[in-house]
Scaffold this motif. Structure first.
Motif, PDB file in Angstrom:
ATOM      1  N   GLN A  20       0.769  -1.358  -0.025  1.00 37.86           N
ATOM      2  CA  GLN A  20      -0.001  -0.137   0.136  1.00 37.86           C
ATOM      3  C   GLN A  20       0.912   1.254  -0.071  1.00 37.86           C
ATOM      4  O   GLN A  20       1.820   1.438   0.852  1.00 37.86           O
ATOM      5  CB  GLN A  20      -0.915   0.088   1.212  1.00 37.86           C
ATOM      6  N   PHE A  21       0.490   2.179  -0.906  1.00 30.87           N
ATOM      7  CA  PHE A  21       1.041   3.698  -0.875  1.00 30.87           C
ATOM      8  C   PHE A  21       0.090   4.660  -0.604  1.00 30.87           C
ATOM      9  O   PHE A  21      -1.030   4.747  -1.249  1.00 30.87           O
ATOM     10  CB  PHE A  21       1.505   3.777  -2.394  1.00 30.87           C
ATOM     11  N   ARG A  22       0.304   5.510   0.186  1.00 35.00           N
ATOM     12  CA  ARG A  22      -0.557   6.437   0.722  1.00 35.00           C
ATOM     13  C   ARG A  22       0.215   7.983   0.674  1.00 35.00           C
ATOM     14  O   ARG A  22       1.170   8.041   1.038  1.00 35.00           O
ATOM     15  CB  ARG A  22      -1.279   6.314   2.191  1.00 35.00           C
ATOM     16  N   LEU A  23      -0.514   8.724  -0.049  1.00 33.85           N
ATOM     17  CA  LEU A  23      -0.177  10.477   0.187  1.00 33.85           C
ATOM     18  C   LEU A  23      -1.495  11.089   0.556  1.00 33.85           C
ATOM     19  O   LEU A  23      -2.226  11.117   0.297  1.00 33.85           O
ATOM     20  CB  LEU A  23       0.053  10.814  -1.355  1.00 33.85           C
ATOM     21  N   ASP A  24      -0.896  11.834   1.624  1.00 26.52           N
ATOM     22  CA  ASP A  24      -1.881  12.692   2.272  1.00 26.52           C
ATOM     23  C   ASP A  24      -1.447  14.319   2.289  1.00 26.52           C
ATOM     24  O   ASP A  24      -0.175  14.540   2.394  1.00 26.52           O
ATOM     25  CB  ASP A  24      -1.859  12.522   3.771  1.00 26.52           C
ATOM     26  N   ILE A  25      -2.188  15.172   1.834  1.00 24.80           N
ATOM     27  CA  ILE A  25      -2.000  16.644   1.505  1.00 24.80           C
ATOM     28  C   ILE A  25      -2.992  17.328   2.510  1.00 24.80           C
ATOM     29  O   ILE A  25      -4.244  17.431   2.158  1.00 24.80           O
ATOM     30  CB  ILE A  25      -2.195  17.004   0.135  1.00 24.80           C
ATOM     31  N   PRO A  26      -2.493  18.002   3.643  1.00 27.27           N
ATOM     32  CA  PRO A  26      -3.337  18.583   4.423  1.00 27.27           C
ATOM     33  C   PRO A  26      -3.904  19.936   3.954  1.00 27.27           C
ATOM     34  O   PRO A  26      -3.035  20.863   3.093  1.00 27.27           O
ATOM     35  CB  PRO A  26      -2.416  19.108   5.469  1.00 27.27           C
ATOM     36  N   LEU A  27      -5.093  20.520   3.903  1.00 31.98           N
ATOM     37  CA  LEU A  27      -5.715  21.518   3.351  1.00 31.98           C
ATOM     38  C   LEU A  27      -5.835  22.494   4.374  1.00 31.98           C
ATOM     39  O   LEU A  27      -5.880  23.959   4.408  1.00 31.98           O
ATOM     40  CB  LEU A  27      -6.841  21.490   2.534  1.00 31.98           C
ATOM     41  N   SER A  28      -5.882  22.195   5.803  1.00 31.62           N
ATOM     42  CA  SER A  28      -5.961  22.920   6.926  1.00 31.62           C
ATOM     43  C   SER A  28      -5.536  21.921   8.230  1.00 31.62           C
ATOM     44  O   SER A  28      -5.121  20.836   7.907  1.00 31.62           O
ATOM     45  CB  SER A  28      -7.338  23.605   7.166  1.00 31.62           C
ATOM     46  N   THR A  29      -5.624  22.601   9.263  1.00 34.92           N
ATOM     47  CA  THR A  29      -5.243  21.711  10.478  1.00 34.92           C
ATOM     48  C   THR A  29      -6.339  20.440  10.696  1.00 34.92           C
ATOM     49  O   THR A  29      -6.111  19.469  11.436  1.00 34.92           O
ATOM     50  CB  THR A  29      -5.243  22.489  11.589  1.00 34.92           C
ATOM     51  N   TRP A  30      -7.250  20.503  10.090  1.00 38.46           N
ATOM     52  CA  TRP A  30      -8.412  19.449  10.219  1.00 38.46           C
ATOM     53  C   TRP A  30      -8.740  18.506   8.920  1.00 38.46           C
ATOM     54  O   TRP A  30      -9.395  17.604   8.863  1.00 38.46           O
ATOM     55  CB  TRP A  30      -9.692  19.850  11.032  1.00 38.46           C
ATOM     56  N   LEU A  31      -8.471  19.338   7.769  1.00 42.02           N
ATOM     57  CA  LEU A  31      -9.100  18.695   6.367  1.00 42.02           C
ATOM     58  C   LEU A  31      -7.884  18.734   5.615  1.00 42.02           C
ATOM     59  O   LEU A  31      -6.989  19.221   5.336  1.00 42.02           O
ATOM     60  CB  LEU A  31      -9.888  19.915   5.815  1.00 42.02           C
ATOM     61  N   LYS A  32      -7.779  17.429   5.021  1.00 44.16           N
ATOM     62  CA  LYS A  32      -6.953  16.815   4.047  1.00 44.16           C
ATOM     63  C   LYS A  32      -7.730  16.214   2.744  1.00 44.16           C
ATOM     64  O   LYS A  32      -8.617  15.919   2.755  1.00 44.16           O
ATOM     65  CB  LYS A  32      -5.965  15.957   4.776  1.00 44.16           C
ATOM     66  N   VAL A  33      -6.938  15.966   1.787  1.00 47.26           N
ATOM     67  CA  VAL A  33      -7.152  15.234   0.664  1.00 47.26           C
ATOM     68  C   VAL A  33      -5.860  14.127   0.663  1.00 47.26           C
ATOM     69  O   VAL A  33      -4.890  14.348   0.831  1.00 47.26           O
ATOM     70  CB  VAL A  33      -7.323  15.948  -0.831  1.00 47.26           C
ATOM     71  N   PHE A  34      -6.510  12.785  -0.113  1.00 45.39           N
ATOM     72  CA  PHE A  34      -5.427  11.540   0.131  1.00 45.39           C
ATOM     73  C   PHE A  34      -5.649  10.992  -1.218  1.00 45.39           C
ATOM     74  O   PHE A  34      -6.659  10.858  -1.986  1.00 45.39           O
ATOM     75  CB  PHE A  34      -5.774  10.944   1.153  1.00 45.39           C
ATOM     76  N   THR A  35      -4.678  10.204  -1.620  1.00 49.58           N
ATOM     77  CA  THR A  35      -4.294   9.212  -2.762  1.00 49.58           C
ATOM     78  C   THR A  35      -4.043   7.912  -2.060  1.00 49.58           C
ATOM     79  O   THR A  35      -3.192   8.000  -1.061  1.00 49.58           O
ATOM     80  CB  THR A  35      -3.643   9.611  -3.743  1.00 49.58           C
ATOM     81  N   LEU A  36      -4.791   7.033  -2.276  1.00 51.07           N
ATOM     82  CA  LEU A  36      -4.371   5.459  -1.831  1.00 51.07           C
ATOM     83  C   LEU A  36      -4.515   4.678  -2.842  1.00 51.07           C
ATOM     84  O   LEU A  36      -5.275   4.425  -3.702  1.00 51.07           O
ATOM     85  CB  LEU A  36      -5.543   5.198  -0.608  1.00 51.07           C
ATOM     86  N   TYR A  37      -3.134   3.894  -2.877  1.00 56.49           N
ATOM     87  CA  TYR A  37      -3.281   2.640  -3.769  1.00 56.49           C
ATOM     88  C   TYR A  37      -2.969   1.395  -3.100  1.00 56.49           C
ATOM     89  O   TYR A  37      -1.939   1.377  -2.463  1.00 56.49           O
ATOM     90  CB  TYR A  37      -1.889   2.919  -4.976  1.00 56.49           C
ATOM     91  N   ASN A  38      -3.685   0.123  -3.178  1.00 54.50           N
ATOM     92  CA  ASN A  38      -3.447  -1.041  -2.752  1.00 54.50           C
ATOM     93  C   ASN A  38      -3.304  -2.082  -3.756  1.00 54.50           C
ATOM     94  O   ASN A  38      -3.943  -2.186  -4.682  1.00 54.50           O
ATOM     95  CB  ASN A  38      -4.666  -1.448  -1.885  1.00 54.50           C
ATOM     96  N   TYR A  39      -2.410  -3.221  -3.533  1.00 52.57           N
ATOM     97  CA  TYR A  39      -2.513  -4.130  -4.474  1.00 52.57           C
ATOM     98  C   TYR A  39      -2.324  -5.581  -3.417  1.00 52.57           C
ATOM     99  O   TYR A  39      -1.641  -5.339  -2.467  1.00 52.57           O
ATOM    100  CB  TYR A  39      -0.967  -4.161  -5.003  1.00 52.57           C
ATOM    101  N   TYR A  40      -3.117  -6.471  -3.526  1.00 54.19           N
ATOM    102  CA  TYR A  40      -3.346  -7.650  -2.754  1.00 54.19           C
ATOM    103  C   TYR A  40      -3.165  -8.863  -3.548  1.00 54.19           C
ATOM    104  O   TYR A  40      -3.772  -8.829  -4.591  1.00 54.19           O
ATOM    105  CB  TYR A  40      -4.709  -7.426  -1.988  1.00 54.19           C
ATOM    106  N   PHE A  41      -2.369  -9.769  -3.124  1.00 51.49           N
ATOM    107  CA  PHE A  41      -2.279 -11.166  -3.777  1.00 51.49           C
ATOM    108  C   PHE A  41      -2.204 -12.080  -2.760  1.00 51.49           C
ATOM    109  O   PHE A  41      -1.644 -12.038  -1.753  1.00 51.49           O
ATOM    110  CB  PHE A  41      -0.787 -11.253  -4.265  1.00 51.49           C
TER     111      PHE A  41
END
Length: 253
Positions: free
Chosen positions: A209-230
């Motif tokens: 799993q790879f995760r990227l978090d980008i805060p927009l404020s102290t309480w709000l964020k946007v994120f990208t999440l990629y999962n690979y399962y085998f």
């Protein structure tokens, strides 16, 4: 008011996961001085292809509580995912995880956990497990943090397609590395899990799993999440894999 509405929306929809092996590392709160946290992620997708409509809801709720001496940590995660085409559910999946950690030192911790999950698309639709093990902090730098863990798992796997219910003893090993930018404009976490059977190491599961978090404020964020399962061996004696890319918004209080 906007913050309250966002939180209420996330709490009303329990959260999401698409694989039967779940990355708990991306949900942990690694800051030692914070005693209580509540995170909520939510994303919605609507697709219309010549009148054929598909709606997708992904959401997650995570809470963590630490004792006054910061040695005991109580952690809970709930996820739910629904993909609805209007005529039928293309996917229905849920996940619940509870965990207790005890910190022996800055480097070493003991952890025990309970977990239940369901995913109608996989050969193993339902899996319940209990486990315990050790967790080690192998990197502790200003911008980089790394953890490694090894645990014993006792699990129940149920497959309607195969008509089987299996009780297994597994080993679970994970390695995670996190980076937080100096400007606090983003953070990255990458985690790999490896879970073989004790009696047959050729029967194993992997999650990347790879995760990227980008805060927009102290309480709000946007994120990208990629999962690979085998899964190397399902109850039908077949291999199985899933991959998932998710974009969404989250809050923390």
């Amino acid at each position: 008011m906007i913050r309250i509405l966002l939180l209420a929306t996330a709490l009303l929809i329990p959260g999401v996961i698409s694989a039967q092996l779940v990355n708990i590392e991306s949900k942990r709160v690694q800051t030692d001085s914070i005693r209580f946290t509540l995170d909520a992620d939510f994303s919605f997708n609507h697709t219309n292809n010549d009148g054929s409509q598909v709606n997708q809801i992904d959401a997650a709720l995570t809470t963590q509580l630490k004792s006054k001496d910061l040695r005991k940590i109580y952690f809970f995660l709930g996820n739910y995912k629904l993909i609805d085409s209007g005529e039928e559910n293309l996917q229905n999946a849920w996940f619940l995880h509870g965990r207790f950690n005890y910190k022996f030192s800055q480097l070493l911790r003991f952890e025990t956990f309970l977990q239940g999950q369901y995913n109608q698309l996989l050969v193993v639709e339902q899996r319940n497990l209990i486990g315990a093990g050790l967790r080690v902090k192998w990197i502790d730098k200003e911008r980089f943090t790394g953890y490694a863990g090894n645990s014993y798992l006792y699990e129940m796997e149920s497959s309607d397609r195969a008509g089987t219910t299996n009780y297994n003893h597994r080993n679970s090993t994970y390695l995670t590395l996190s980076y937080k930018a100096k400007s606090q404009k983003f953070s990255i976490t990458n985690t790999v899990y490896y879970q073989p059977l004790y009696r047959d190491v050729k029967d194993y599961r992997i999650l990347e799993q790879f995760r990227l978090d980008i805060p927009l404020s102290t309480w709000l964020k946007v994120f990208t999440l990629y999962n690979y399962y085998f899964d190397s061996k399902t109850p039908l004696n077949t291999e199985e894999y899933t991959s998932n890319l998710n974009l969404g918004v989250g809050i923390r209080i």
